[in-house]
Enzyme design. Structure first.
Site, PDB file in Angstrom:
ATOM      1  N   ASN A   1       0.944  -1.168   0.114  1.00 26.40           N
ATOM      2  CA  ASN A   1       0.167   0.021   0.015  1.00 26.40           C
ATOM      3  C   ASN A   1       0.935   1.102   0.085  1.00 26.40           C
ATOM      4  O   ASN A   1       1.399   1.699   1.130  1.00 26.40           O
ATOM      5  CB  ASN A   1      -0.874  -0.084   1.068  1.00 26.40           C
ATOM      6  N   TRP A   2       0.966   2.049  -1.352  1.00 27.39           N
ATOM      7  CA  TRP A   2       1.893   3.047  -1.359  1.00 27.39           C
ATOM      8  C   TRP A   2       1.473   4.156  -0.631  1.00 27.39           C
ATOM      9  O   TRP A   2       2.062   5.122  -0.481  1.00 27.39           O
ATOM     10  CB  TRP A   2       2.158   3.399  -2.457  1.00 27.39           C
ATOM     11  N   LYS A   3       0.070   4.191  -0.327  1.00 31.42           N
ATOM     12  CA  LYS A   3      -0.527   5.386   0.395  1.00 31.42           C
ATOM     13  C   LYS A   3      -0.423   6.774  -0.351  1.00 31.42           C
ATOM     14  O   LYS A   3      -0.135   6.629  -1.506  1.00 31.42           O
ATOM     15  CB  LYS A   3      -0.132   5.537   1.865  1.00 31.42           C
TER      16      LYS A   3
ATOM     17  N   HIS B   1      -9.451   0.666   4.852  1.00 32.48           N
ATOM     18  CA  HIS B   1      -8.385   0.748   5.506  1.00 32.48           C
ATOM     19  C   HIS B   1      -8.607   1.865   6.833  1.00 32.48           C
ATOM     20  O   HIS B   1      -9.323   2.856   6.850  1.00 32.48           O
ATOM     21  CB  HIS B   1      -7.190   1.441   4.656  1.00 32.48           C
TER      22      HIS B   1
ATOM     23  N   GLU C   1      -6.981   4.349   7.879  1.00 33.24           N
ATOM     24  CA  GLU C   1      -6.875   5.666   7.799  1.00 33.24           C
ATOM     25  C   GLU C   1      -8.210   6.169   7.185  1.00 33.24           C
ATOM     26  O   GLU C   1      -8.545   7.319   7.296  1.00 33.24           O
ATOM     27  CB  GLU C   1      -5.606   5.925   6.851  1.00 33.24           C
TER      28      GLU C   1
ATOM     29  N   GLU D   1      -5.106  -5.235  10.601  1.00 35.75           N
ATOM     30  CA  GLU D   1      -4.282  -4.389  10.632  1.00 35.75           C
ATOM     31  C   GLU D   1      -4.603  -3.612  12.047  1.00 35.75           C
ATOM     32  O   GLU D   1      -5.474  -2.923  12.348  1.00 35.75           O
ATOM     33  CB  GLU D   1      -4.399  -3.081   9.939  1.00 35.75           C
TER      34      GLU D   1
ATOM     35  N   GLY E   1       2.564   2.590  11.765  1.00 30.12           N
ATOM     36  CA  GLY E   1       3.370   3.704  11.581  1.00 30.12           C
ATOM     37  C   GLY E   1       3.925   4.316  13.028  1.00 30.12           C
ATOM     38  O   GLY E   1       4.366   5.419  13.081  1.00 30.12           O
TER      39      GLY E   1
ATOM     40  N   SER F   1       2.961  -2.951  10.144  1.00 27.42           N
ATOM     41  CA  SER F   1       4.153  -2.662  10.262  1.00 27.42           C
ATOM     42  C   SER F   1       5.041  -4.059  10.151  1.00 27.42           C
ATOM     43  O   SER F   1       6.077  -4.431  11.014  1.00 27.42           O
ATOM     44  CB  SER F   1       4.614  -1.890  11.674  1.00 27.42           C
TER      45      SER F   1
ATOM     46  N   GLY G   1       2.941  -1.113   4.307  1.00 26.09           N
ATOM     47  CA  GLY G   1       2.937   0.351   4.262  1.00 26.09           C
ATOM     48  C   GLY G   1       4.133   0.643   3.925  1.00 26.09           C
ATOM     49  O   GLY G   1       4.869   0.499   2.723  1.00 26.09           O
ATOM     50  N   GLY G   2       5.227   1.154   4.613  1.00 26.27           N
ATOM     51  CA  GLY G   2       6.529   1.876   4.216  1.00 26.27           C
ATOM     52  C   GLY G   2       7.198   1.061   3.805  1.00 26.27           C
ATOM     53  O   GLY G   2       8.116   1.420   2.723  1.00 26.27           O
TER      54      GLY G   2
END
Length: 251
Positions: A9-11, A96, A98, A168, A174, A213, A234-235
């Site tokens: 997920n590049w967000k 998600h 967010e 999640e 994050g 994460s 994610g990251g």
């Protein structure tokens, strides 16, 4: 046997140059990933670039969101599942944390997005999970169960076989904190058990990813658990070497 899935997920990150560099790096190393299916979910504006770059590759791609409506219409700013399918998307992330917390998406609204994505022929990646306050309050299963029930009540448990579930824990996204493999497995087992109580065949098929994460140094231990079928990353998905390392950790 469920094939592991590692989805990135590049967000709201990236540029055309970054997308090209990242995809080229992934294509160069994908041959070393023997077991897992790999996928990336860039922003809407980068989907055409990614689709072109991935042509002929085994790496799949999807979107980070989808409209809750089917077809076309006066829905300014929205992107339908049919549009995403036309571009070659396989997946669409729905619900998600967010989207739920920052943009107020309810369980029922997320269920409608799941249904719309599925009707368009996409595989919805349904995100479920609890906040730190909810975990400390001992209501993780209540929260996750409620989020699943919204989809089951709208679409039926059979619909889950056409999608993917991503657990999640919001408190581990994050923040540098990660659920222990035992904590993650416990919730994954609850999810599969809840589905199995309604349909054992669906429960045996559905992929349940961990989305809190996951990194190269903890991926193997997490994915060794019997009910963890991969990761929603994610990251670490923004670095080709890290993302590929997670894919290789699947076995």
């Amino acid at each position: 046997m469920r094939q592991p899935l590692v989805a990135g997920n590049w967000k709201m990150n990236g540029s055309r140059a970054m997308a090209k560099e990242l995809i080229e790096g992934l294509k160069a190393g994908i041959g070393e990933v023997s077991k897992a299916r790999m996928a990336v979910c860039p922003t809407f504006v980068h989907l055409p670039e990614v689709a072109s770059l991935l042509e002929g590759s085994s790496i799949q791609f999807g979107s980070q969101d989808v409209c809750d409506r089917v077809g076309t219409g006066a829905f300014t700013g929205e992107v339908s599942g049919e549009m995403l399918k036309e571009f070659g998307c396989t997946y669409a992330i729905v619900g998600h944390s967010e989207r739920r917390s920052l943009y107020g998406e309810s369980d029922e609204f997320v269920a409608q997005k799941f249904a719309a994505a599925r009707q368009a022929g996409l595989k919805p990646i349904l995100c479920v999970g609890e906040t730190l306050e909810e975990r400390e309050g001992g209501i993780t299963e209540e929260v996750v169960g409620r989020q699943l029930d919204a989809v089951i009540e709208l679409e039926g448990v059979e619909a889950l076989a056409d999608g993917v579930i991503a657990y999640e824990p919001v408190w581990a996204i994050g923040t540098g904190r990660t659920a222990t493999p035992e904590q993650a497995q416990e919730t994954h087992a609850f999810i599969r058990g809840k589905i199995a109580a309604l349909d054992a065949e669906v429960a045996g098929k559905v992929q349940i990813l961990y989305g809190g994460s996951m990194k190269p140094d903890n991926a193997a231990e997490l994915m060794a658990k019997p009910d963890i079928d991969g990761g929603l990353i994610g990251g670490a998905s923004l670095k080709a070497a890290d993302f590929l390392a997670i894919g290789k950790a699947a076995g």
